[in-house]
Design a protein around this motif. Sequence first.
Motif, PDB file in Angstrom:
ATOM      1  N   PHE A 165     -78.686 -42.322  32.621  1.00 19.91           N
ATOM      2  CA  PHE A 165     -78.270 -43.143  31.388  1.00 19.91           C
ATOM      3  C   PHE A 165     -76.286 -42.474  31.964  1.00 19.91           C
ATOM      4  O   PHE A 165     -75.866 -41.473  32.248  1.00 19.91           O
ATOM      5  N   PHE A 166     -75.397 -43.340  31.610  1.00 18.87           N
ATOM      6  CA  PHE A 166     -74.159 -42.765  31.458  1.00 18.87           C
ATOM      7  C   PHE A 166     -73.081 -43.401  29.963  1.00 18.87           C
ATOM      8  O   PHE A 166     -72.848 -44.681  29.860  1.00 18.87           O
ATOM      9  N   ALA A 191     -78.826 -48.730  35.260  1.00 21.12           N
ATOM     10  CA  ALA A 191     -78.644 -47.671  34.369  1.00 21.12           C
ATOM     11  C   ALA A 191     -77.518 -48.142  33.965  1.00 21.12           C
ATOM     12  O   ALA A 191     -77.744 -49.413  33.173  1.00 21.12           O
ATOM     13  N   ILE A 192     -77.655 -47.879  32.463  1.00 19.48           N
ATOM     14  CA  ILE A 192     -77.242 -47.980  30.983  1.00 19.48           C
ATOM     15  C   ILE A 192     -76.201 -47.558  30.660  1.00 19.48           C
ATOM     16  O   ILE A 192     -76.041 -46.203  30.378  1.00 19.48           O
ATOM     17  N   GLU A 243     -76.568 -56.849  39.671  1.00 17.15           N
ATOM     18  CA  GLU A 243     -77.514 -57.681  38.385  1.00 17.15           C
ATOM     19  C   GLU A 243     -76.820 -56.825  37.026  1.00 17.15           C
ATOM     20  O   GLU A 243     -77.016 -55.572  36.852  1.00 17.15           O
ATOM     21  N   VAL A 244     -76.449 -57.215  36.659  1.00 13.82           N
ATOM     22  CA  VAL A 244     -76.062 -56.893  35.066  1.00 13.82           C
ATOM     23  C   VAL A 244     -75.806 -57.838  34.177  1.00 13.82           C
ATOM     24  O   VAL A 244     -75.283 -59.025  33.529  1.00 13.82           O
ATOM     25  N   ASP A 245     -75.785 -57.403  33.181  1.00 16.39           N
ATOM     26  CA  ASP A 245     -76.968 -57.584  31.568  1.00 16.39           C
ATOM     27  C   ASP A 245     -75.114 -57.254  30.570  1.00 16.39           C
ATOM     28  O   ASP A 245     -76.242 -56.255  30.167  1.00 16.39           O
ATOM     29  N   HIS A 294     -76.371 -52.686  30.725  1.00 20.08           N
ATOM     30  CA  HIS A 294     -77.693 -52.738  32.017  1.00 20.08           C
ATOM     31  C   HIS A 294     -77.080 -53.541  33.163  1.00 20.08           C
ATOM     32  O   HIS A 294     -77.031 -55.163  33.570  1.00 20.08           O
ATOM     33  N   ALA A 295     -76.905 -52.267  33.770  1.00 24.13           N
ATOM     34  CA  ALA A 295     -76.237 -52.881  35.915  1.00 24.13           C
ATOM     35  C   ALA A 295     -78.092 -52.485  36.668  1.00 24.13           C
ATOM     36  O   ALA A 295     -78.866 -51.076  36.682  1.00 24.13           O
TER      37      ALA A 295
END
Length: 297
Positions: A165-166, A191-192, A243-245, A294-295
């Motif tokens: 979590f960031f 990572a969120i 990937e980044v969503d 979301h990464a």
Amino acid sequence: MSVRTSSFSKAELEQMSASVPFWFHSNDLGEGVVTPGVKSAAQLEKEVASFHLPDMTGKTVLDINAWDGFYSFEAERRGARRVVALDKMMWAMDLGKWNRYWLECKESGKPPSAFQDTPFWDPSSLPGKLGFDTAHLAMDSRVDNIVDDFMQMDTSTLGQFDVVFFLGSLYHMRNPVEAMLRVSSVTKGMAIIETEAVAFPGFEDRAVCEFFPSDELNGDSSNWWAPNEKALVGMCHAAGFREVDVMVGSSPLLTTFSIARGRSVARKVFGKLGLGSRLDYAESRVLRYRAVVHASK
Ligand SMILES: C[S@@+](CC[C@H](N)C(=O)[O-])C[C@H]1O[C@@H](n2cnc3c(N)ncnc32)[C@H](O)[C@@H]1O
């Protein structure tokens, strides 16, 4: 909604809640006792929904800059196997005194000094960690904690986590790309990242960040940068995420709609005054929002 149980009585929990001079997160201590908080229980519930948390069962989780630990405790409640809450800046602050100083600054129109430059920063006794510790005790939590500055520490000592979590942190970083490289280095899975963000209508195809040299963002001089969506996604890729969503972004429709009223008023006023060229300025108004991505590695 189910009531969290506790090994403490309701009266004991009420006393524990009242013993903390400043709560940032409203934490549910159990037996119907919910602490006050700058972030209310309702706001936190909405935020958690916007994070689109993955299944936490059996996961290892690092909560960077956890403050009162609401999200760490939430990860534990959702079945995470190991949760580590890391923080230092706010844990070292005497928050009651800081709050009074901040209000005085606001009244006198002076930007407040950096946290570490005030007499309210006390990393040897960590007065601002009382909220986290109290909630941890009340909940009989197994969340671990590490007191350190994420931007100064050797992140290899943390290892890597399934979920990182960031949250509410990127815009506080002087060096956001360096921060994202550090986040990437401790992430094994996802990572969120939740952050203050901006949208500049017409510039959606450019990666742009707004810089706040003083306390322009929310009267808080610890806020430095707000990225637009393309810059945020770009920083994640630059930091090594494959990937980044985008879970919460700035749809051009929303941006246009949000500023449309201001724009039409500006058009009328500037039109009447014969100041057509100022329209450019009116049309470049920015939309501020909280982005969530979301990464993944
Ligand atoms: C807005 S709070 C967010 C807390 C929590 N993660 C959340 O989203 O509710 C910012 C957190 O970043 C930490 N932090 C680390 N470095 C900071 C800095 N340079 N300026 C401000 N906060 C900083 C603070 O200790 C605090 O816990």
